[in-house]
Scaffold this motif. Structure first.
Motif, mmCIF file in Angstrom:
data_model
loop_
_atom_site.group_PDB
_atom_site.id
_atom_site.type_symbol
_atom_site.label_atom_id
_atom_site.label_comp_id
_atom_site.label_asym_id
_atom_site.label_seq_id
_atom_site.Cartn_x
_atom_site.Cartn_y
_atom_site.Cartn_z
ATOM 1 N N LYS A 125 0.841 -1.210 0.000
ATOM 2 C CA LYS A 125 0.000 0.000 0.000
ATOM 3 C C LYS A 125 0.870 1.251 0.000
ATOM 4 O O LYS A 125 0.563 2.229 -0.683
ATOM 5 C CB LYS A 125 -0.936 0.004 1.210
ATOM 6 N N THR A 128 2.209 1.712 -3.471
ATOM 7 C CA THR A 128 1.165 2.242 -4.347
ATOM 8 C C THR A 128 0.999 3.738 -4.118
ATOM 9 O O THR A 128 0.901 4.523 -5.067
ATOM 10 C CB THR A 128 -0.176 1.515 -4.093
ATOM 11 N N LYS A 132 1.590 6.804 -6.790
ATOM 12 C CA LYS A 132 0.622 7.868 -7.073
ATOM 13 C C LYS A 132 1.242 9.237 -6.826
ATOM 14 O O LYS A 132 1.021 10.176 -7.585
ATOM 15 C CB LYS A 132 -0.627 7.696 -6.206
#
Length: 177
Positions: A125, A128, A132
């Motif tokens: 996570k 990720t 982004k």
């Protein structure tokens, strides 16, 4: 006009959908330049961690170290040595084939695997979120570079215009003499 709309959509996305419908391109770019986009992923993830998350990370860190592996090998050798060599077969608490040791190892593996997976899921996570964040930063950089390119083109056009004016003034002066 399509390019302006695309820029507006990108800027809105980067600025978390603030209402900017009536703004023109230069105002949008000014807001974009001044609005911080990058975030500290580790700090944000740390703020959202629970004590259970921290415990899982700590266990994963310890279980994935050479200290743990060496300690576990020493523990296994000591267990087997005590049951085989030090205690005779009647006094051994876990005689060969070490059924109690196998049960203990199975329990450790059954508990350790999900804890490691929890830690890896949180790390995924974070990755990720980093991706982004990098994407937003790259988009902002691309828009800034595009704006700088446009400004440089305007400056170059103005310089050419000034050079032409100077040459025409020079020609006027030359012909008047």
């Amino acid at each position: 006009m399509g390019q302006v709309r695309t820029k507006k959509e990108i800027v809105k996305m980067l600025l978390k959908n603030k209402e900017l419908e009536n703004e023109d391109e230069s105002q949008l770019m000014e807001i974009l330049f001044n609005e911080p986009i990058a975030i500290d992923v580790d700090k944000q993830a740390e703020e959202n961690e629970t004590w259970k998350d921290k415990l899982a990370d700590e266990i994963t860190e310890k279980a994935g170290s050479w200290g743990f592996i060496i300690g576990f090998v020493v523990f296994l050798l000591a267990w087997m040595g005590i049951n085989l060599i030090i205690l005779n077969e009647e006094e051994a608490f876990d005689p060969y084939p070490f059924i109690l040791l196998n049960l203990f190892l199975s329990c450790v593996a059954a508990l350790q695997a999900p804890i490691i997976m929890m830690s890896q899921n949180r790390a995924a996570k974070k990755d990720t979120l980093r991706g982004k964040n990098d994407y937003k930063t790259d988009l902002k950089s691309e828009l800034i570079l595009e704006e700088l390119h446009d400004q440089m083109s305007k400056i170059q056009a103005n310089q050419n215009k000034i050079l032409r004016m100077l040459e025409s003034e020079k020609d006027k002066y030359y012909y008047e003499e």
